[in-house]
Scaffold this motif. Sequence first.
Motif, mmCIF file in Angstrom:
data_model
loop_
_atom_site.group_PDB
_atom_site.id
_atom_site.type_symbol
_atom_site.label_atom_id
_atom_site.label_comp_id
_atom_site.label_asym_id
_atom_site.label_seq_id
_atom_site.Cartn_x
_atom_site.Cartn_y
_atom_site.Cartn_z
ATOM 1 N N VAL A 105 74.690 92.032 38.820
ATOM 2 C CA VAL A 105 74.550 91.275 40.062
ATOM 3 C C VAL A 105 75.937 90.761 40.438
ATOM 4 O O VAL A 105 76.621 90.154 39.623
ATOM 5 C CB VAL A 105 73.567 90.089 39.908
ATOM 6 C CG1 VAL A 105 73.481 89.295 41.203
ATOM 7 C CG2 VAL A 105 72.204 90.585 39.471
ATOM 8 N N ASP A 106 76.374 91.046 41.674
ATOM 9 C CA ASP A 106 77.685 90.603 42.141
ATOM 10 C C ASP A 106 77.559 89.344 42.986
ATOM 11 O O ASP A 106 76.729 89.278 43.895
ATOM 12 C CB ASP A 106 78.354 91.697 42.984
ATOM 13 C CG ASP A 106 78.842 92.867 42.145
ATOM 14 O OD1 ASP A 106 79.010 92.704 40.923
ATOM 15 O OD2 ASP A 106 79.070 93.944 42.725
ATOM 16 N N VAL A 115 76.688 82.181 32.628
ATOM 17 C CA VAL A 115 78.127 82.409 32.675
ATOM 18 C C VAL A 115 78.390 83.761 33.337
ATOM 19 O O VAL A 115 77.567 84.660 33.259
ATOM 20 C CB VAL A 115 78.707 82.354 31.243
ATOM 21 C CG1 VAL A 115 78.138 83.449 30.372
ATOM 22 C CG2 VAL A 115 80.202 82.395 31.234
ATOM 23 N N TYR A 116 79.515 83.903 34.010
ATOM 24 C CA TYR A 116 79.900 85.196 34.565
ATOM 25 C C TYR A 116 80.503 86.063 33.468
ATOM 26 O O TYR A 116 81.144 85.554 32.550
ATOM 27 C CB TYR A 116 80.927 85.012 35.687
ATOM 28 C CG TYR A 116 80.362 84.324 36.902
ATOM 29 C CD1 TYR A 116 79.391 84.933 37.688
ATOM 30 C CD2 TYR A 116 80.805 83.063 37.280
ATOM 31 C CE1 TYR A 116 78.873 84.313 38.817
ATOM 32 C CE2 TYR A 116 80.303 82.436 38.411
ATOM 33 C CZ TYR A 116 79.340 83.067 39.170
ATOM 34 O OH TYR A 116 78.833 82.444 40.281
ATOM 35 N N ILE A 136 86.660 87.037 45.738
ATOM 36 C CA ILE A 136 86.562 87.248 44.305
ATOM 37 C C ILE A 136 85.117 87.623 44.043
ATOM 38 O O ILE A 136 84.199 86.948 44.498
ATOM 39 C CB ILE A 136 86.928 85.966 43.528
ATOM 40 C CG1 ILE A 136 88.390 85.607 43.778
ATOM 41 C CG2 ILE A 136 86.659 86.132 42.047
ATOM 42 C CD1 ILE A 136 89.389 86.659 43.381
ATOM 43 N N VAL A 137 84.917 88.712 43.320
ATOM 44 C CA VAL A 137 83.563 89.124 42.973
ATOM 45 C C VAL A 137 83.364 88.823 41.495
ATOM 46 O O VAL A 137 84.057 89.353 40.635
ATOM 47 C CB VAL A 137 83.329 90.626 43.247
ATOM 48 C CG1 VAL A 137 81.892 91.001 42.895
ATOM 49 C CG2 VAL A 137 83.629 90.957 44.697
ATOM 50 N N ALA A 138 82.430 87.929 41.237
ATOM 51 C CA ALA A 138 82.067 87.580 39.865
ATOM 52 C C ALA A 138 80.751 88.295 39.575
ATOM 53 O O ALA A 138 79.853 88.301 40.410
ATOM 54 C CB ALA A 138 81.888 86.074 39.734
ATOM 55 N N SER A 139 80.661 88.900 38.408
ATOM 56 C CA SER A 139 79.432 89.633 38.130
ATOM 57 C C SER A 139 78.737 89.102 36.888
ATOM 58 O O SER A 139 79.346 88.492 36.020
ATOM 59 C CB SER A 139 79.708 91.132 37.990
ATOM 60 O OG SER A 139 80.623 91.371 36.957
#
Length: 113
Positions: free
Chosen positions: A96-97, A74-75, A89-92
């Motif tokens: 880690v991006d 999961v992010y 959109i940057v999910a991390s």
Amino acid sequence: MLDESLRKYNFMINGKTIKLDGQIYKAIIQDNVYIFLLNMAAKKAESASYRNIQAYDHKGQKLWDAEVPDEIKVYDDIRLETNSNTPSIVASYYGVDFFLDIKTGKIKSILKK
């Protein structure tokens, strides 16, 4: 910023109430796309991984669930990255991006810090 009344499992757009799969943890609005990071704790027991970033258009139609790599479950955060000509959109996930395409939710690139 979202109204506090929307921080449960629903959001309203153009008079239409949309029920989400989890509690809204964070939201971003970009180019008439509503992007939600969801807290889906109840889903953890059901599945090894789940897509906890969802996007909707200005009419309330679901556009996509974000792609999730096999190695993560999961992010844990999202943000808008506008340093290029095309916003992402940057999910991390633990440093880690994952740069997601706003139109599709697919991973465009990965940056390990």
